[in-house]
Design an enzyme around this catalytic site. Structure first.
Site, short mmCIF file in Angstrom:
data_model
loop_
_atom_site.label_atom_id
_atom_site.label_comp_id
_atom_site.label_asym_id
_atom_site.label_seq_id
_atom_site.Cartn_x
_atom_site.Cartn_y
_atom_site.Cartn_z
CB CYS A 91 -0.96 -0.03 1.19
SG CYS A 91 -0.19 -0.26 2.81
CB ALA A 92 0.71 4.67 1.14
#
Length: 333
Positions: A91-92
């Site tokens: 994800c981030a």
């Protein structure tokens, strides 16, 4: 963070943040062939050459529905492993969305509890911490036995219904009529009912114990056992119940709150408030659909299902096996 962390176990799964995508040398060394992106962001497609790539566009917020995507992400991860390569999930920051998605795969693969899977994941990546909403969804995924089709699961359907109720409540409105879930129309069997609630005036059955909302810290078994021999919420002035089909006419009118009448004698037997109501025991119940104890008699359930007064699903007929199961349940009361 740009680290590429291998998930403990005999599967070649890695987890990290989006900046890890720059580490082509690490990807090659790990033989990564599949990349799963779990974030809502425009991505440079050149970053994913020559990998098989899948993106799930979700935000890292507690009310995001990540659960509905896990059957497809699990399938994608498994396809990568079956092909002999490695799978990178990101994800981030490699902390919440990707962690929850990897945990969902571990739940299905190893049949372990969500917290066990999280503890295992933290051995490789200590910062992993799915938000509370995702952890709740992981628990639901576990409870429904990690199916390949979550949308057909009654657990998922009830969760979605409660989300609709909460959204309507936040807007000060009643749920749309087509969103209301009448539990007796979704329950496959009522043989587990231990007692039923009847209108005190006309004796019309209104609900069974399986449709009670357990709204207080104590369970039915922990409460006082009255002379009927059935557990009872003795400290509460109301029975809080699920929406039931005999309430349909009233609940589908779009009113935020109102009264419930016995469908036979029209006596006022309770009330409802979609925004919730406080029980006499102090617990706030949302939505609040209640039957007044002063208008209801609690009696031991009959041995045969039709006598319970709750509509049976279409096509469900009595059988000797069913009757035997009912008797067995009754003997265990």
């Amino acid at each position: 963070m740009s680290s590429l962390d291998r998930v403990p176990g005999d599967h070649n799964i890695y987890i990290g943040g989006m900046f890890s995508l720059r580490r082509k040398d690490a990807f090659q060394k790990a033989n990564i062939t599949h990349v799963l992106s779990v974030l809502r962001m425009g991505l440079d497609r050149e970053l994913f050459d020559p990998f098989h790539h899948m993106q799930i566009e979700v935000d890292d917020v507690e009310d995001e529905n990540l659960l509905v995507h896990w059957p497809s992400t699990n399938k994608f991860i498994q396809e990568g492993l079956d092909g002999g390569g490695g799978v990178f999930v990101h994800c981030a920051m490699g902390k919440s969305r990707s962690a929850a998605t990897v945990i969902a795969f571990l739940l299905q693969k190893h049949r372990i509890m969500p917290q066990e899977a999280l503890d295992l994941l933290r051995q490789a990546r200590p910062i992993c911490e799915p938000n509370e909403g995702f952890m709740h969804q992981l628990q639901l995924f576990h409870e429904m036995n990690t199916p390949d089709d979550v949308e057909s699961s009654p657990v998922y359907q009830r969760w979605m219904y409660m989300r609709e109720v909460e959204m309507s409540r936040a807007c000060g409105q009643a749920p749309d009529a087509d969103k209301i879930r009448f539990e007796d129309e979704h329950t496959q069997s009522i043989d587990k009912a231990r007692f039923e609630m009847k209108c005190r005036k006309c004796r019309r059955p209104l609900a069974t114990s399986q449709f009670l909302e357990q709204h207080s810290k104590s369970t039915l078994e922990d409460k006082k056992i009255e002379k009927t021999g059935n557990p009872s919420l003795a400290d509460c002035a109301h029975y809080f119940v699920d929406p039931l089909s005999w309430m349909r006419h009233e609940l589908e009118q779009g009113k935020v709150e109102g009264r419930l009448e016995c469908p036979k004698c029209r006596t006022n037997v309770g009330k409802y408030a979609w925004q919730g109501m406080q029980c006499s025991c102090g617990t706030w119940v949302v939505p609040g659909i209640s039957l007044s104890r002063s208008r209801i008699d609690e009696v031991k359930a009959r041995a045969t299902a039709p006598g319970l007064g709750i509509r049976r699903p279409p096509g469900l007929q009595d059988s000797q096996t069913e009757r035997n199961a009912t008797i067995a349940v009754k003997l265990n009361l």
